[in-house]
Design a protein around this motif. Structure first.
Motif, PDB file in Angstrom:
ATOM      1  N   ARG A   1      -4.948   2.778 -10.058  1.00 42.16           N
ATOM      2  CA  ARG A   1      -4.851   4.108  -9.356  1.00 42.16           C
ATOM      3  C   ARG A   1      -6.411   4.596  -9.599  1.00 42.16           C
ATOM      4  O   ARG A   1      -6.695   5.198 -10.410  1.00 42.16           O
TER       5      ARG A   1
ATOM      6  N   GLN B   1       0.876  -1.218   0.119  1.00 38.78           N
ATOM      7  CA  GLN B   1      -0.262  -0.114  -0.006  1.00 38.78           C
ATOM      8  C   GLN B   1       0.987   1.313   0.126  1.00 38.78           C
ATOM      9  O   GLN B   1       1.825   1.361   0.666  1.00 38.78           O
ATOM     10  N   CYS B   2       0.376   2.107  -0.742  1.00 42.37           N
ATOM     11  CA  CYS B   2       0.920   3.665  -0.743  1.00 42.37           C
ATOM     12  C   CYS B   2      -0.142   4.626  -0.787  1.00 42.37           C
ATOM     13  O   CYS B   2      -0.946   4.657  -1.440  1.00 42.37           O
ATOM     14  N   THR B   3      -0.070   5.606   0.421  1.00 44.73           N
ATOM     15  CA  THR B   3      -0.773   6.734   0.327  1.00 44.73           C
ATOM     16  C   THR B   3      -0.088   8.234   0.157  1.00 44.73           C
ATOM     17  O   THR B   3       0.982   8.063   1.071  1.00 44.73           O
TER      18      THR B   3
ATOM     19  N   PRO C   1      -1.591   1.303  -5.183  1.00 43.08           N
ATOM     20  CA  PRO C   1      -1.042   0.142  -4.370  1.00 43.08           C
ATOM     21  C   PRO C   1      -0.349  -0.779  -5.577  1.00 43.08           C
ATOM     22  O   PRO C   1      -0.887  -0.466  -6.785  1.00 43.08           O
TER      23      PRO C   1
ATOM     24  N   GLU D   1      -4.895   9.882  -4.123  1.00 39.74           N
ATOM     25  CA  GLU D   1      -3.941   9.430  -2.771  1.00 39.74           C
ATOM     26  C   GLU D   1      -3.350   8.064  -2.762  1.00 39.74           C
ATOM     27  O   GLU D   1      -2.315   8.152  -2.089  1.00 39.74           O
ATOM     28  N   ASP D   2      -3.799   7.133  -3.543  1.00 39.62           N
ATOM     29  CA  ASP D   2      -3.786   5.980  -3.180  1.00 39.62           C
ATOM     30  C   ASP D   2      -3.113   5.050  -4.565  1.00 39.62           C
ATOM     31  O   ASP D   2      -3.603   5.524  -5.827  1.00 39.62           O
TER      32      ASP D   2
END
Lengths: 113, 113
Positions: A68, A22-24, A75, A72-73
């Motif tokens: 996407r 996860q990436c935010t 993954p 914001e996110d």
């Protein structure tokens, strides 16, 4: 601002398992990136995105998928983990304004056994 | 295609001595150049960047770099290093109009007390 956050920090997978990194980011950046860092090899671009719904391959996309759905996110999905995917993974977002700077998350250390 | 060469994989330097970390790039178009620092078990942090204008660029923590177009170099310098400068340093290049950042393999700077 938290900047770019990544979860988990560490993970051990067995060969053939799948997982999502996860990436935010909370900076409202349109551009986001996934890199992998192998010892002595610098960072290699896996995938990047220029905005919600738009993604493109980097140098080493094989074995990975991204999506996407929001600004914001971003993954990163590993479908069938292989030992060659043992690495440290970094997510980044980019300010395309006057500073033109990429901001990096703290990384996810992944080991595939 | 753009590429980056960091000639020194490791540089040991005595505390308070000057240091230069070398970076050469190749590209067929105009470029943007960056230096990032990575402290142990952390993500990358921008030290400085060259986008346009003055070829001498000053960054954080007393570092500076000079863009030399004829020699295709962007060497990083600091006149007096401290123990806290121990880290890995990455040079990176991005072609004008390209979304992808290409990294060098990194230089590990070790400060000797």
């Amino acid at each position: 601002n938290a900047g770019v956050t990544q979860t988990p920090k560490f993970r051990i997978l067995k060969i053939g398992q799948s997982m999502t990194l996860q990436c935010t980011q909370d900076m409202n950046h349109n551009y986001m990136y996934w890199y992998r860092q192998d010892p002595g090899m610098g960072l290699k671009l896996i995938y990047y995105s220029v905005g919600a719904g738009i993604t493109d391959k980097g140098e080493v996309p094989n074995g990975y998928n991204v999506s996407r759905s929001t600004t914001e996110d971003f993954p990163l999905r590993l479908e069938l983990a292989a030992p060659s995917q043992t690495s440290v993974y970094f997510c980044a977002s980019r300010d395309t304004g006057s500073t033109d700077t990429q901001y990096f998350g703290p990384g996810t250390r992944l080991t595939v056994l | 295609a753009q590429s980056v060469t960091q000639l020194d994989s490791q540089v040991p330097v005595f505390e308070e001595a000057p240091v230069e970390l070398r970076c050469n790039y190749s590209s067929s178009v105009s470029v943007y150049l960056f230096w990032y620092v990575q402290y142990p078990n952390q993500g990358l942090q921008l030290l400085l960047k060259y986008l346009s204008g003055s070829t001498l660029v000053k960054g954080i923590n007393g570092f500076e770099a000079e863009f030399n177009k004829s020699q295709t170099s962007f060497h990083l310098r600091k006149p007096s290093v401290h123990i806290s400068d121990t880290a890995e340093y990455f040079c990176a290049v991005r072609d004008f109009g390209n979304e992808k950042l290409t990294f060098g393999t990194g230089t590990r700077l070790t400060i000797i007390p």
